[in-house]
Write an enzyme that holds these catalytic residues in place. Structure first.
Site, PDB file in Angstrom:
ATOM      1  N   THR A  11       0.800  -1.213   0.013  1.00 45.17           N
ATOM      2  CA  THR A  11      -0.041   0.073  -0.131  1.00 45.17           C
ATOM      3  C   THR A  11       0.944   1.153  -0.096  1.00 45.17           C
ATOM      4  O   THR A  11       0.520   2.419   0.113  1.00 45.17           O
ATOM      5  CB  THR A  11      -0.923   0.116   1.255  1.00 45.17           C
ATOM      6  OG1 THR A  11      -0.283   0.194   2.290  1.00 45.17           O
ATOM      7  CG2 THR A  11      -2.024  -1.084   1.214  1.00 45.17           C
ATOM      8  N   ARG A 100      22.348  -4.092   0.942  1.00 41.74           N
ATOM      9  CA  ARG A 100      22.564  -3.630  -0.366  1.00 41.74           C
ATOM     10  C   ARG A 100      24.453  -3.983  -0.446  1.00 41.74           C
ATOM     11  O   ARG A 100      24.875  -4.449  -1.274  1.00 41.74           O
ATOM     12  CB  ARG A 100      22.660  -2.299  -0.707  1.00 41.74           C
ATOM     13  CG  ARG A 100      21.062  -2.042  -1.333  1.00 41.74           C
ATOM     14  CD  ARG A 100      20.977  -0.730  -1.779  1.00 41.74           C
ATOM     15  NE  ARG A 100      19.636  -0.316  -2.228  1.00 41.74           N
ATOM     16  CZ  ARG A 100      18.989   0.887  -1.904  1.00 41.74           C
ATOM     17  NH1 ARG A 100      19.623   1.666  -1.411  1.00 41.74           N
ATOM     18  NH2 ARG A 100      17.708   1.022  -2.036  1.00 41.74           N
ATOM     19  N   CYS A 130      17.909   4.147  -6.432  1.00 38.56           N
ATOM     20  CA  CYS A 130      17.374   4.473  -7.774  1.00 38.56           C
ATOM     21  C   CYS A 130      18.429   5.413  -8.606  1.00 38.56           C
ATOM     22  O   CYS A 130      18.152   5.427  -9.556  1.00 38.56           O
ATOM     23  CB  CYS A 130      15.990   5.482  -7.431  1.00 38.56           C
ATOM     24  SG  CYS A 130      16.098   6.627  -6.215  1.00 38.56           S
ATOM     25  N   GLY A 161      12.219  11.090  -4.674  1.00 38.31           N
ATOM     26  CA  GLY A 161      13.042  10.256  -4.139  1.00 38.31           C
ATOM     27  C   GLY A 161      13.171  10.367  -2.646  1.00 38.31           C
ATOM     28  O   GLY A 161      13.394   9.482  -1.902  1.00 38.31           O
ATOM     29  N   HIS A 260      14.747  10.514 -12.062  1.00 38.62           N
ATOM     30  CA  HIS A 260      16.024  11.162 -11.827  1.00 38.62           C
ATOM     31  C   HIS A 260      16.818  11.100 -13.235  1.00 38.62           C
ATOM     32  O   HIS A 260      16.892  10.376 -13.959  1.00 38.62           O
ATOM     33  CB  HIS A 260      16.826  10.136 -10.713  1.00 38.62           C
ATOM     34  CG  HIS A 260      16.371  10.022  -9.442  1.00 38.62           C
ATOM     35  ND1 HIS A 260      15.405  10.971  -8.930  1.00 38.62           N
ATOM     36  CD2 HIS A 260      16.801   9.433  -8.393  1.00 38.62           C
ATOM     37  CE1 HIS A 260      15.297  10.657  -7.471  1.00 38.62           C
ATOM     38  NE2 HIS A 260      16.137   9.904  -7.427  1.00 38.62           N
ATOM     39  N   ASN A 333      12.410   7.200 -11.397  1.00 38.93           N
ATOM     40  CA  ASN A 333      12.962   6.767 -10.103  1.00 38.93           C
ATOM     41  C   ASN A 333      12.156   5.869  -9.512  1.00 38.93           C
ATOM     42  O   ASN A 333      12.629   5.165  -8.451  1.00 38.93           O
ATOM     43  CB  ASN A 333      13.623   7.649  -9.234  1.00 38.93           C
ATOM     44  CG  ASN A 333      12.514   8.974  -8.992  1.00 38.93           C
ATOM     45  OD1 ASN A 333      11.892   9.465  -9.842  1.00 38.93           O
ATOM     46  ND2 ASN A 333      12.121   9.098  -7.772  1.00 38.93           N
TER      47      ASN A 333
END
Ligand code: 2RA
Length: 353
Positions: A11, A100, A130, A161, A260, A333
């Site tokens: 959501t 990451r 992104c 962003g 972006h 992005n």
């Protein structure tokens, strides 16, 4: 049996884009789909490919029987729940920053390193930030041909962003300055925002964004670097598999709602030509080459927003730097920069199941 797909954060802002992507995909390899969100959003109804689904509350049991669980949630939620999904047998594809740079978690852009999906000791695969993602398909293709050695990047990052808060702030600021004739004098924009009751302390940006550009994205790291700039460096190295890639980035927020852009200065091991770069970029299916400046043809965020491809233009051979190309990329992005790449990783997993 067709694999089971879950979407955690169904959501939220990126989750909503993900549902849109799921609804528009031509090939559909999935069987059951589970939409998952915080208990506050549980019970909501969302239509996925013609079927009304009820959003489930995040709990360990919702991952039982799930093959791939996509996470579009804040870092701390992913940090806690992606390992739980993996323990329950799902592959977690995570769009947050939580994993990451974890050596045991691959960072995947399917156009560049799809094979890394198999190398996932924690059962988790990460989706890049992104800003890094927006240039990866182009850089990956050029790296394969010429061997990337150095990268200097300036970003032009959209307000979205910073999430819905960023979008709302930009709209409020634009409303506050529109038609007021401000901008000829230092302090004009700040005065107009103050007159409209818009305090910077309530903004996700450290300076006015309307009629302005702000050389800052993310949080302060050592020696004056912004976290976003270090992400561009570290993630580019990991995705491209070049641990010693020389990278320098300056990240800038601009008054664009979504998409972006990046100005890229890339130096390669082998000699480059614009014609060869055009051919390579033009052959990459997820890129659109728009490079005819004599006729005003180049990518801009206003023309790119809402689409799936990354757009590339202004490809030039640097005049004073050997083996070097300068070019400009624009990518939505919220789509390729977030939901779309996450979904494409899930598709790679489905194809290999
Ligand atoms: C930004 N790249 O644009 C960040 C969001 N992940 O602020």
């Amino acid at each position: 049996m067709a694999p089971v797909l879950a979407l955690v954060g169904a959501t939220g802002a990126v989750g909503t884009v993900m549902v849109d992507i799921m609804n528009s995909r031509q090939n559909w390899p999935w069987g059951e789909v589970r939409l998952i969100a915080s208990p506050r959003s549980a019970g909501k109804k969302i239509v996925v490919r013609g079927e009304e689904l009820t959003v489930l509350a995040l709990a360990p049991e919702v991952f039982d029987g799930v093959d791939v669980a996509m996470f579009d949630v804040p870092d701390e939620v992913s940090a806690r729940w992606a390992p739980i999904a993996a323990e329950r047998g799902a592959v977690a594809v995570d769009n947050s920053g939580a994993f990451r740079m974890d050596d045991d978690v691959p960072l995947v852009v399917p156009e560049v390193n799809a094979d890394k999906v198999a190398d996932r000791p924690r059962g988790i695969i990460s989706n890049p930030n992104c800003t890094t993602l927006s240039m990866m398909a182009a850089l990956g293709a050029l790296h394969r041909a010429f061997g990337l050695r150095q990268l200097v990047v300036a970003s032009y990052q959209a307000a979205s962003g910073a999430g819905q808060e960023g979008i709302d702030r930009l709209h409020a600021e634009v409303d506050a300055v529109a038609g007021k004739g401000v901008g000829d004098r230092a302090g004009d924009v700040r005065e107009a925002l103050a007159a409209a009751g818009l305090s910077l302390s309530d903004s996700p940006f450290p300076a006015p964004l309307a009629f302005n550009v702000v050389p800052w994205a993310g949080s302060l790291k050592e020696d004056g670097w912004a976290s976003e700039e270090l992400k561009v460096r570290n993630e580019s190295r990991k995705i491209l598999g070049i641990p010693d890639l020389a990278v320098s980035a300056t990240c800038v927020r601009v008054p664009v709602v979504t998409t972006h852009s990046l100005a890229v200065h890339a130096t390669f091991a082998a000699p480059v030509t614009v014609a060869e770069a055009h051919r390579i970029l033009g052959e990459q299916p997820t890129l659109v080459l728009q490079d005819d400046p004599a006729n005003g043809v180049f990518p801009t965020p206003a023309d790119v927003v809402g689409g799936d491809p990354t757009y590339v233009g202004r490809v030039r051979q640097a005049l004073d730097f050997p083996n070097t190309l300068d070019f400009f990329v624009c990518g939505d992005n919220l789509r390729k920069g977030a939901a779309l790449n996450t979904y494409e990783i899930a598709e790679v997993l489905a194809a290999r199941a």
